[in-house]
Design an enzyme around this catalytic site. Structure first.
Site, PDB file in Angstrom:
ATOM      1  N   ASP A  41       0.867  -1.190   0.000  1.00  0.00           N
ATOM      2  CA  ASP A  41       0.000   0.000   0.000  1.00  0.00           C
ATOM      3  C   ASP A  41       0.898   1.233   0.000  1.00  0.00           C
ATOM      4  OD1 ASP A  41      -3.071   0.907   1.312  1.00  0.00           O
ATOM      5  OD2 ASP A  41      -1.384   2.306   1.394  1.00  0.00           O
TER       6      ASP A  41
ATOM      7  N   ASN B 290      -1.826  13.003  -3.843  1.00  0.00           N
ATOM      8  CA  ASN B 290      -2.859  13.509  -4.765  1.00  0.00           C
ATOM      9  C   ASN B 290      -3.216  14.958  -4.455  1.00  0.00           C
ATOM     10  OD1 ASN B 290      -3.888  11.515  -6.730  1.00  0.00           O
ATOM     11  ND2 ASN B 290      -4.209  10.265  -4.928  1.00  0.00           N
TER      12      ASN B 290
ATOM     13  N   HIS C  46      -4.362  14.570  -9.194  1.00  0.00           N
ATOM     14  CA  HIS C  46      -4.770  13.189  -9.469  1.00  0.00           C
ATOM     15  C   HIS C  46      -4.009  12.594 -10.659  1.00  0.00           C
ATOM     16  CE1 HIS C  46      -7.795  10.189  -8.390  1.00  0.00           C
ATOM     17  NE2 HIS C  46      -7.816   9.862  -9.666  1.00  0.00           N
TER      18      HIS C  46
ATOM     19  N   ASP D 216      -1.967   9.237 -10.741  1.00  0.00           N
ATOM     20  CA  ASP D 216      -2.143   8.111 -11.677  1.00  0.00           C
ATOM     21  C   ASP D 216      -0.801   7.677 -12.266  1.00  0.00           C
ATOM     22  OD1 ASP D 216      -4.828   8.142 -11.240  1.00  0.00           O
ATOM     23  OD2 ASP D 216      -5.403   8.844 -13.234  1.00  0.00           O
TER      24      ASP D 216
ATOM     25  N   GLU E  84      -4.780   2.260  -4.265  1.00  0.00           N
ATOM     26  CA  GLU E  84      -3.308   2.387  -4.261  1.00  0.00           C
ATOM     27  C   GLU E  84      -2.697   1.181  -3.568  1.00  0.00           C
ATOM     28  OE1 GLU E  84      -4.522   2.722  -0.948  1.00  0.00           O
ATOM     29  OE2 GLU E  84      -2.813   4.005  -0.424  1.00  0.00           O
TER      30      GLU E  84
HETATM   31  P1  GH3 Z   1      -1.531   5.441   4.333  1.00  0.00           P
HETATM   32  O1  GH3 Z   1      -0.083   5.803   4.434  1.00  0.00           O
HETATM   33  O2  GH3 Z   1      -2.127   5.153   5.672  1.00  0.00           O
HETATM   34  O3  GH3 Z   1      -1.775   4.346   3.363  1.00  0.00           O
HETATM   35  O4  GH3 Z   1      -2.281   6.771   3.817  1.00  0.00           O
HETATM   36  P2  GH3 Z   1      -2.923   7.024   2.397  1.00  0.00           P
HETATM   37  O5  GH3 Z   1      -3.138   8.478   2.245  1.00  0.00           O
HETATM   38  O6  GH3 Z   1      -2.122   6.361   1.328  1.00  0.00           O
HETATM   39  O7  GH3 Z   1      -4.277   6.221   2.519  1.00  0.00           O
HETATM   40  P3  GH3 Z   1      -5.774   6.637   2.267  1.00  0.00           P
HETATM   41  O8  GH3 Z   1      -6.511   5.336   2.227  1.00  0.00           O
HETATM   42  O9  GH3 Z   1      -6.211   7.681   3.237  1.00  0.00           O
HETATM   43  O10 GH3 Z   1      -5.782   7.308   0.844  1.00  0.00           O
HETATM   44  C1  GH3 Z   1      -5.645   6.563  -0.327  1.00  0.00           C
HETATM   45  C2  GH3 Z   1      -5.644   7.541  -1.468  1.00  0.00           C
HETATM   46  O11 GH3 Z   1      -5.407   6.883  -2.702  1.00  0.00           O
HETATM   47  C3  GH3 Z   1      -6.945   8.262  -1.610  1.00  0.00           C
HETATM   48  C4  GH3 Z   1      -7.183   8.329  -3.094  1.00  0.00           C
HETATM   49  O12 GH3 Z   1      -7.256   9.660  -3.483  1.00  0.00           O
HETATM   50  C5  GH3 Z   1      -5.962   7.690  -3.714  1.00  0.00           C
HETATM   51  N1  GH3 Z   1      -6.311   6.871  -4.871  1.00  0.00           N
HETATM   52  C6  GH3 Z   1      -7.002   5.716  -4.893  1.00  0.00           C
HETATM   53  N2  GH3 Z   1      -7.157   5.284  -6.163  1.00  0.00           N
HETATM   54  C7  GH3 Z   1      -6.539   6.193  -6.966  1.00  0.00           C
HETATM   55  C8  GH3 Z   1      -6.357   6.306  -8.381  1.00  0.00           C
HETATM   56  O13 GH3 Z   1      -6.794   5.463  -9.173  1.00  0.00           O
HETATM   57  N3  GH3 Z   1      -5.664   7.382  -8.836  1.00  0.00           N
HETATM   58  C9  GH3 Z   1      -5.162   8.326  -7.988  1.00  0.00           C
HETATM   59  N4  GH3 Z   1      -4.484   9.356  -8.497  1.00  0.00           N
HETATM   60  N5  GH3 Z   1      -5.325   8.250  -6.660  1.00  0.00           N
HETATM   61  C10 GH3 Z   1      -6.007   7.205  -6.150  1.00  0.00           C
HETATM   62 MG    MG Z   2      -1.958   4.230   1.318  1.00  0.00          MG
HETATM   63 MG    MG Z   3      -4.907   1.976   1.062  1.00  0.00          MG
END
Ligand code: GH3
Ligand code: MG
Ligand code: MG
Length: 187
Positions: free
Chosen positions: A50, A58, A63, A67, A94
């Protein structure tokens, strides 16, 4: 028509953003590798990665760069020395999983270390992370599958290990050995 149908069939198993397998494909691969590991009486390891502080990434860079970051990381996962991209999948936003058939916990840890180093080696700037660059946390679970068991045990184990890696500060690897259907031991 046949070719079009075949292409559509393949696309149903691919994550369009990164080109690696999607969760559905991973679930199928997991079922078959579980059965193979049972028959061969060998271990099965799973890495659950992760990206750290990815929401901040982001929020800071947008965004689209987010990506791009996901694509770069997926590239490192399939570009490693494991010899097969069949078992790399995007499990969620992610989050990525790497299934390692016939691999012990020790070897899986070495593989995870190389992957984590490759991700850090990309040196993707992340000024809102305490590490200054994009990093990933990784949970490893290893099991010796049994016919009565379920792949879910392995996924849950890796997820638990990942949670421990996050809790202990991120950008690190934690390992769990799944001993049986209901018993796990944190190493
Ligand atoms: P942690 O260190 O605890 O994992 O914190 P984190 O911020 O990585 O975790 P959190 O679950 O709060 O946020 C995950 C983020 O991933 C939120 C979302 O905007 C981003 N994300 C998820 N899917 C995609 C995607 O397809 N593209 C982009 N650019 N961002 C994505
Ligand atoms: Mg994360
Ligand atoms: Mg996550």
């Amino acid at each position: 028509m046949k070719q079009v149908n075949q292409k559509l069939g393949e696309l149903a198993f691919i994550d369009p953003l990164t080109g690696v397998r999607n969760r559905r494909s991973f679930d199928e691969t997991m079922e078959s590798e579980w059965a193979i590991a049972c028959a061969m009486e060998v271990e099965l390891s799973l890495l659950y990665l992760d990206i750290d502080f990815f929401k901040r990434f982001n929020d800071t860079y947008g965004h689209q760069l987010g990506d791009e970051c996901l694509r770069s990381i997926a590239g490192e996962l399939v570009g490693g020395d494991r010899g097969s991209e069949n078992c790399v999948a995007r499990y969620g936003g992610e989050e990525f999983v790497v299934l390692l058939p016939a691999m012990s916990a020790e070897s899986a840890q070495a593989t995870a270390g190389r992957i984590a180093a490759a991700i850090s080696g990309l040196k993707i700037l992340h000024k809102e992370s305490p590490f200054g660059i994009v990093t990933a946390s990784c949970g490893i679970a290893t099991v010796r599958p049994t016919a009565g068991g379920s792949p879910r045990e392995l996924i849950r184990g890796a997820d638990d290990a990942l949670y421990a890696a996050k809790r202990k500060g991120r950008a690190r690897i934690e390992k769990i050995v799944v001993l049986s259907a209901y018993l796990t031991r944190v190493l």
